[in-house]
Design a protein around this motif. Structure first.
Motif, PDB file in Angstrom:
ATOM      1  N   SER A 301      73.042 -25.445  32.568  1.00 65.85           N
ATOM      2  CA  SER A 301      73.251 -26.279  33.748  1.00 65.85           C
ATOM      3  C   SER A 301      73.239 -25.423  35.014  1.00 65.85           C
ATOM      4  CB  SER A 301      74.581 -27.026  33.661  1.00 65.85           C
ATOM      5  OG  SER A 301      74.835 -27.713  34.875  1.00 65.85           O
ATOM      6  N   GLN A 302      72.346 -25.754  35.929  1.00 66.72           N
ATOM      7  CA  GLN A 302      72.301 -25.037  37.195  1.00 66.72           C
ATOM      8  C   GLN A 302      73.353 -25.563  38.179  1.00 66.72           C
ATOM      9  OE1 GLN A 302      68.368 -24.584  38.821  1.00 66.72           O
ATOM     10  NE2 GLN A 302      67.498 -23.929  36.876  1.00 66.72           N
ATOM     11  N   GLU A 303      74.153 -26.521  37.720  1.00 67.36           N
ATOM     12  CA  GLU A 303      75.267 -27.012  38.525  1.00 67.36           C
ATOM     13  C   GLU A 303      76.536 -26.203  38.270  1.00 67.36           C
ATOM     14  OE1 GLU A 303      74.902 -29.498  40.759  1.00 67.36           O
ATOM     15  OE2 GLU A 303      72.777 -29.460  40.211  1.00 67.36           O
ATOM     16  N   VAL A 304      76.482 -25.308  37.300  1.00 69.50           N
ATOM     17  CA  VAL A 304      77.657 -24.508  36.942  1.00 69.50           C
ATOM     18  C   VAL A 304      77.301 -23.036  37.010  1.00 69.50           C
ATOM     19  CG1 VAL A 304      79.405 -24.014  35.198  1.00 69.50           C
ATOM     20  CG2 VAL A 304      78.455 -26.321  35.385  1.00 69.50           C
ATOM     21  N   GLY A 305      78.071 -22.288  37.753  1.00 67.29           N
ATOM     22  CA  GLY A 305      77.845 -20.855  37.875  1.00 67.29           C
ATOM     23  C   GLY A 305      79.154 -20.131  38.094  1.00 67.29           C
ATOM     24  N   LEU A 306      79.091 -18.856  38.423  1.00 65.22           N
ATOM     25  CA  LEU A 306      80.309 -18.080  38.608  1.00 65.22           C
ATOM     26  C   LEU A 306      81.067 -18.446  39.878  1.00 65.22           C
ATOM     27  CD1 LEU A 306      79.082 -16.526  36.240  1.00 65.22           C
ATOM     28  CD2 LEU A 306      79.883 -14.422  37.309  1.00 65.22           C
ATOM     29  N   TYR A 307      80.391 -19.138  40.801  1.00 71.13           N
ATOM     30  CA  TYR A 307      81.090 -19.621  41.985  1.00 71.13           C
ATOM     31  C   TYR A 307      81.883 -20.899  41.699  1.00 71.13           C
ATOM     32  CZ  TYR A 307      78.781 -16.433  45.292  1.00 71.13           C
ATOM     33  OH  TYR A 307      78.368 -15.328  45.997  1.00 71.13           O
ATOM     34  N   SER A 308      81.747 -21.438  40.483  1.00 63.15           N
ATOM     35  CA  SER A 308      82.433 -22.695  40.141  1.00 63.15           C
ATOM     36  C   SER A 308      83.904 -22.439  39.822  1.00 63.15           C
ATOM     37  CB  SER A 308      81.737 -23.355  38.943  1.00 63.15           C
ATOM     38  OG  SER A 308      80.391 -23.631  39.213  1.00 63.15           O
ATOM     39  N   ARG A 309      84.600 -21.909  40.786  1.00 64.02           N
ATOM     40  CA  ARG A 309      86.020 -21.584  40.645  1.00 64.02           C
ATOM     41  C   ARG A 309      86.749 -21.931  41.931  1.00 64.02           C
ATOM     42  NH1 ARG A 309      87.627 -17.797  36.527  1.00 64.02           N
ATOM     43  NH2 ARG A 309      89.673 -18.049  37.486  1.00 64.02           N
ATOM     44  N   ILE A 310      88.014 -22.262  41.797  1.00 60.45           N
ATOM     45  CA  ILE A 310      88.879 -22.483  42.953  1.00 60.45           C
ATOM     46  C   ILE A 310      89.518 -21.155  43.335  1.00 60.45           C
ATOM     47  CG2 ILE A 310      91.116 -23.464  43.629  1.00 60.45           C
ATOM     48  CD1 ILE A 310      90.261 -26.066  42.341  1.00 60.45           C
ATOM     49  N   ALA A 311      89.513 -20.863  44.640  1.00 57.90           N
ATOM     50  CA  ALA A 311      90.110 -19.632  45.153  1.00 57.90           C
ATOM     51  C   ALA A 311      91.044 -19.982  46.301  1.00 57.90           C
ATOM     52  CB  ALA A 311      89.021 -18.658  45.619  1.00 57.90           C
ATOM     53  N   ARG A 312      91.956 -19.074  46.583  1.00 59.59           N
ATOM     54  CA  ARG A 312      92.942 -19.319  47.641  1.00 59.59           C
ATOM     55  C   ARG A 312      93.363 -17.992  48.252  1.00 59.59           C
ATOM     56  NH1 ARG A 312      95.101 -21.271  43.188  1.00 59.59           N
ATOM     57  NH2 ARG A 312      95.410 -23.324  44.093  1.00 59.59           N
TER      58      ARG A 312
END
Length: 333
Positions: A301-312
């Protein structure tokens, strides 16, 4: 195809401590689930013994058989040992902290690389500072996420080499760097074990163990565990996900990840009891049921990558010395 070039940034501290407070207030009986589980040591000894035995029988085998055995068999006990290391990191096996250290070092043996104690030092801060880039080594580096992108080949390489990416991330967590006698003991004991395996049975036996480790945390359906825990696959706003599938049986309920983050002082055998005791906090959350499905979803899935994370950026007023026992602290109030 959606394009991602940054994490999903949110305001406020990680969500689990607030839920811990609410659960303990509404269901004070869950405090009885907090404790130790010495029987975990039997899992450690059984899995270490199994891997040593298989390494012995494979010492004269062709390389294709060693690779196949590592992927189809060895990855499973090695992954279970990683779960055991996780339990020792939270001091959930024995009452004495030093005994948990020794248990973690033993569980580390078939993985070849001395990671048990360093994992403990960084993992506890993952609980305390979830999503804070400079303190949470579970969150990918910026360069790492950009390098891998959202394409199949990048994500496959990332999974295959996951332990190395994980190790490199610790460099950015300079506030948490620890090199003490326990780390040194882990290093000395591990390399002595590795040398003994090579001396007795040769490099093929050692290679079997090393490949089992790489597959157990990487290019294997078991590697989907790292995606399951915090990647935004099912919901762009839910930060942590549990897995309720069949592999929890041989992997010591490792899938109960929301439950573990909410009450990290509950050993693995009691995590399903926490979910059953407070269903209103878990039944409405998205969850995974198949590592195989998640493994292929992540890869293709090109909709999911390593940027698919919540950060704060917020640290929530938590001090660096925090040892991630909010449930115990609240239970005493």
């Amino acid at each position: 195809m959606s394009e991602f070039n940054d994490f999903t940034w949110v305001e406020g501290s990680e969500p689990h401590r607030q839920r811990t407070r609410e659960i303990i207030k509404k269901h004070p009986e869950v405090k009885k689930l907090i404790g130790k589980n010495p029987s975990t040591m039997w899992w450690i000894l059984a899995c270490v013994g199994l891997q040593i035995t298989l390494a012995y029988f494979l010492k004269d085998s062709p390389w294709w058989l060693i690779v196949a055995a590592a992927w189809f068999v060895g990855a499973f006990p090695t992954h279970t040992l990683f779960v055991c290391i996780h339990e020792t990191a939270h001091n959930l096996v024995f009452k004495k902290n030093s005994w948990n250290v020794f248990a973690g070092i033993v569980a580390n043996f078939p993985s070849l690389f001395p990671t048990a104690i360093s994992f403990k030092n960084y993992h506890l801060k993952h609980h305390a500072f979830q999503g804070v880039h400079e303190l949470d080594a579970d969150l990918p580096d910026y360069w790492e996420a950009k390098l891998i992108n959202n394409y199949f080949i990048g994500k496959a390489i990332w999974l295959l080499l996951f332990p190395f990416f994980q190790a490199i991330r610790t460099i950015r967590c300079i506030e948490l760097a620890v090199f003490d006698r326990w780390v040194i003991m882990n290093i000395v004991a591990q390399f002595a074990f590795d040398a003994l395996i090579v001396y007795l049975w040769g490099w093929p036996a050692l290679a079997y163990m090393g490949l089992s480790f790489l597959f157990s945390v990487g290019l294997h359906p078991l590697g989907a565990r790292w995606i399951q825990e915090h990647y935004l696959v099912l919901d762009k706003n839910q930060e942590t996900y549990s897995y309720y599938g069949g592999l929890n049986g041989i992997n010591m309920n490792v899938g109960y990840h929301n439950e573990h983050h909410d009450m990290p002082s509950i050993p693995w055998n009691n995590l399903p009891k926490l979910k059953a005791a407070a269903p209103e906090y878990y039944d409405n959350l998205k969850y995974h049921t198949s590592f195989v499905k998640l493994f292929f979803t992540f890869l293709f899935s090109q909709e999911v990558g390593l940027y698919s994370r919540i950060a704060r950026k917020e640290r929530g007023g938590v001090v660096l010395t925090d040892v991630s026992t909010p449930d115990i602290d609240l239970a005493k109030e």
